[in-house]
Design a protein around this motif. Structure first.
Motif, short mmCIF file in Angstrom:
data_model
loop_
_atom_site.label_atom_id
_atom_site.label_comp_id
_atom_site.label_asym_id
_atom_site.label_seq_id
_atom_site.Cartn_x
_atom_site.Cartn_y
_atom_site.Cartn_z
N GLY A 111 55.87 16.81 28.39
CA GLY A 111 54.66 17.61 28.35
C GLY A 111 54.88 19.04 28.83
O GLY A 111 56.00 19.44 29.16
N SER A 112 53.79 19.78 28.88
CA SER A 112 53.84 21.20 29.25
C SER A 112 52.75 21.53 30.26
O SER A 112 51.70 20.88 30.31
CB SER A 112 53.63 22.07 28.00
OG SER A 112 54.65 21.86 27.05
N LEU A 113 53.04 22.54 31.05
CA LEU A 113 52.07 23.12 31.97
C LEU A 113 52.31 24.62 32.03
O LEU A 113 53.43 25.10 31.81
CB LEU A 113 52.22 22.55 33.38
CG LEU A 113 51.72 21.14 33.65
CD1 LEU A 113 52.12 20.70 35.07
CD2 LEU A 113 50.21 21.04 33.49
N ARG A 114 51.25 25.33 32.35
CA ARG A 114 51.36 26.78 32.55
C ARG A 114 50.84 27.12 33.93
O ARG A 114 49.65 26.90 34.21
CB ARG A 114 50.56 27.54 31.50
CG ARG A 114 50.79 29.06 31.54
CD ARG A 114 49.75 29.77 30.71
NE ARG A 114 50.10 31.16 30.43
CZ ARG A 114 49.19 32.10 30.15
NH1 ARG A 114 47.91 31.78 30.10
NH2 ARG A 114 49.59 33.33 29.89
N LEU A 115 51.71 27.63 34.76
CA LEU A 115 51.33 28.03 36.10
C LEU A 115 50.95 29.51 36.12
O LEU A 115 51.51 30.30 35.37
CB LEU A 115 52.49 27.79 37.08
CG LEU A 115 53.07 26.38 37.12
CD1 LEU A 115 54.15 26.30 38.19
CD2 LEU A 115 52.01 25.34 37.34
N SER A 116 50.03 29.83 37.00
CA SER A 116 49.62 31.22 37.19
C SER A 116 49.82 31.61 38.65
O SER A 116 49.71 30.77 39.55
CB SER A 116 48.15 31.41 36.82
OG SER A 116 47.94 31.13 35.45
N CYS A 117 50.07 32.89 38.85
CA CYS A 117 50.25 33.43 40.20
C CYS A 117 49.45 34.73 40.28
O CYS A 117 49.80 35.72 39.63
CB CYS A 117 51.72 33.69 40.48
SG CYS A 117 52.07 34.55 42.03
N ALA A 118 48.37 34.69 41.03
CA ALA A 118 47.53 35.87 41.21
C ALA A 118 47.98 36.63 42.45
O ALA A 118 48.16 36.05 43.52
CB ALA A 118 46.07 35.45 41.35
N VAL A 119 48.18 37.92 42.26
CA VAL A 119 48.69 38.78 43.34
C VAL A 119 47.62 39.81 43.69
O VAL A 119 47.17 40.55 42.82
CB VAL A 119 49.98 39.48 42.90
CG1 VAL A 119 50.52 40.36 44.02
CG2 VAL A 119 51.02 38.46 42.47
N PRO A 120 47.22 39.90 44.95
CA PRO A 120 46.14 40.81 45.34
C PRO A 120 46.63 42.23 45.61
O PRO A 120 46.31 42.82 46.65
CB PRO A 120 45.61 40.16 46.63
CG PRO A 120 46.83 39.55 47.24
CD PRO A 120 47.66 39.05 46.08
N ALA A 121 47.41 42.76 44.68
CA ALA A 121 47.97 44.10 44.82
C ALA A 121 48.49 44.51 43.45
O ALA A 121 48.68 43.66 42.58
CB ALA A 121 49.09 44.11 45.85
N PRO A 122 48.72 45.79 43.24
CA PRO A 122 49.25 46.23 41.94
C PRO A 122 50.59 45.56 41.64
O PRO A 122 51.61 45.87 42.25
CB PRO A 122 49.40 47.73 42.13
CG PRO A 122 48.40 48.09 43.16
CD PRO A 122 48.39 46.93 44.11
N LEU A 123 50.55 44.63 40.70
CA LEU A 123 51.72 43.81 40.43
C LEU A 123 52.90 44.61 39.91
O LEU A 123 54.05 44.20 40.06
CB LEU A 123 51.36 42.71 39.44
CG LEU A 123 52.37 41.59 39.25
CD1 LEU A 123 52.63 40.86 40.56
CD2 LEU A 123 51.89 40.62 38.17
N LYS A 124 52.65 45.76 39.33
CA LYS A 124 53.71 46.57 38.72
C LYS A 124 54.77 46.99 39.73
O LYS A 124 55.86 47.41 39.36
CB LYS A 124 53.13 47.79 38.04
CG LYS A 124 52.43 48.76 39.00
CD LYS A 124 51.84 49.94 38.24
CE LYS A 124 51.13 50.91 39.20
NZ LYS A 124 50.53 52.05 38.47
N HIS A 125 54.45 46.90 41.00
CA HIS A 125 55.40 47.30 42.04
C HIS A 125 56.35 46.18 42.45
O HIS A 125 57.29 46.42 43.22
CB HIS A 125 54.65 47.78 43.28
CG HIS A 125 53.79 48.96 43.03
ND1 HIS A 125 54.25 50.12 42.45
CD2 HIS A 125 52.46 49.17 43.27
CE1 HIS A 125 53.27 51.00 42.36
NE2 HIS A 125 52.17 50.45 42.83
N PHE A 126 56.11 44.95 41.97
CA PHE A 126 56.83 43.80 42.52
C PHE A 126 57.57 42.99 41.48
O PHE A 126 57.06 42.75 40.38
CB PHE A 126 55.84 42.86 43.22
CG PHE A 126 55.02 43.52 44.30
CD1 PHE A 126 53.68 43.77 44.10
CD2 PHE A 126 55.59 43.88 45.50
CE1 PHE A 126 52.92 44.39 45.09
CE2 PHE A 126 54.84 44.49 46.50
CZ PHE A 126 53.50 44.75 46.29
#
Length: 121
Positions: free
Chosen positions: A16-31
């Motif tokens: 099977g498949s899963l899709r994980l998400s990771c929410a970052v409370p900052a401008p993600l473009k820096h990381f």
């Protein structure tokens, strides 16, 4: 310190498949964003790492060809698409974000609470 939030885990059958998400409370473009996992009784291991603008992605050998890391900097969210899952993929999955580059967990200090992935029939 960033408070990252993972989601998307669950129970899935082998293959099977899963899709994980990771929410970052900052401008993600820096990381750069890393995905790690930890099975019971085992150390945390690196799964994937994606650069801050997504132009470089590395994977652990055990997930190459099955997992795909991506990111949407406009939404400050990173993703891990996991296909053809096997019981060996079971564990708590964590994301991390920072300026380091490498699949060693000791490089990172910002972690989410993790999301459980269980692959079982």
């Amino acid at each position: 310190q960033l408070q990252l939030v993972e989601s998307g885990g669950g129970l899935v059958q082998p293959g099977g498949s899963l899709r994980l998400s990771c929410a970052v409370p900052a401008p993600l473009k820096h990381f750069n964003v890393g995905w790690f996992r930890q099975a019971p009784g085992k150390e945390r291991e690196g799964v994937s790492l994606i650069s801050n603008i997504g132009d470089v992605i590395i994977y652990a050998d055990s997930v190459k060809g099955r997992f795909t890391a991506s990111r949407d900097n406009a939404k400050n969210t990173a993703y891990l698409q996991m296909n053809n899952l096997s019981p060996e993929d079971t564990g708590v999955y964590y994301c991390t974000a920072g300026g380091s580059w490498g699949l060693e967990s000791s490089l990172y200090t910002n972690w989410g609470q993790g999301t459980q992935v269980t692959v079982s029939s």
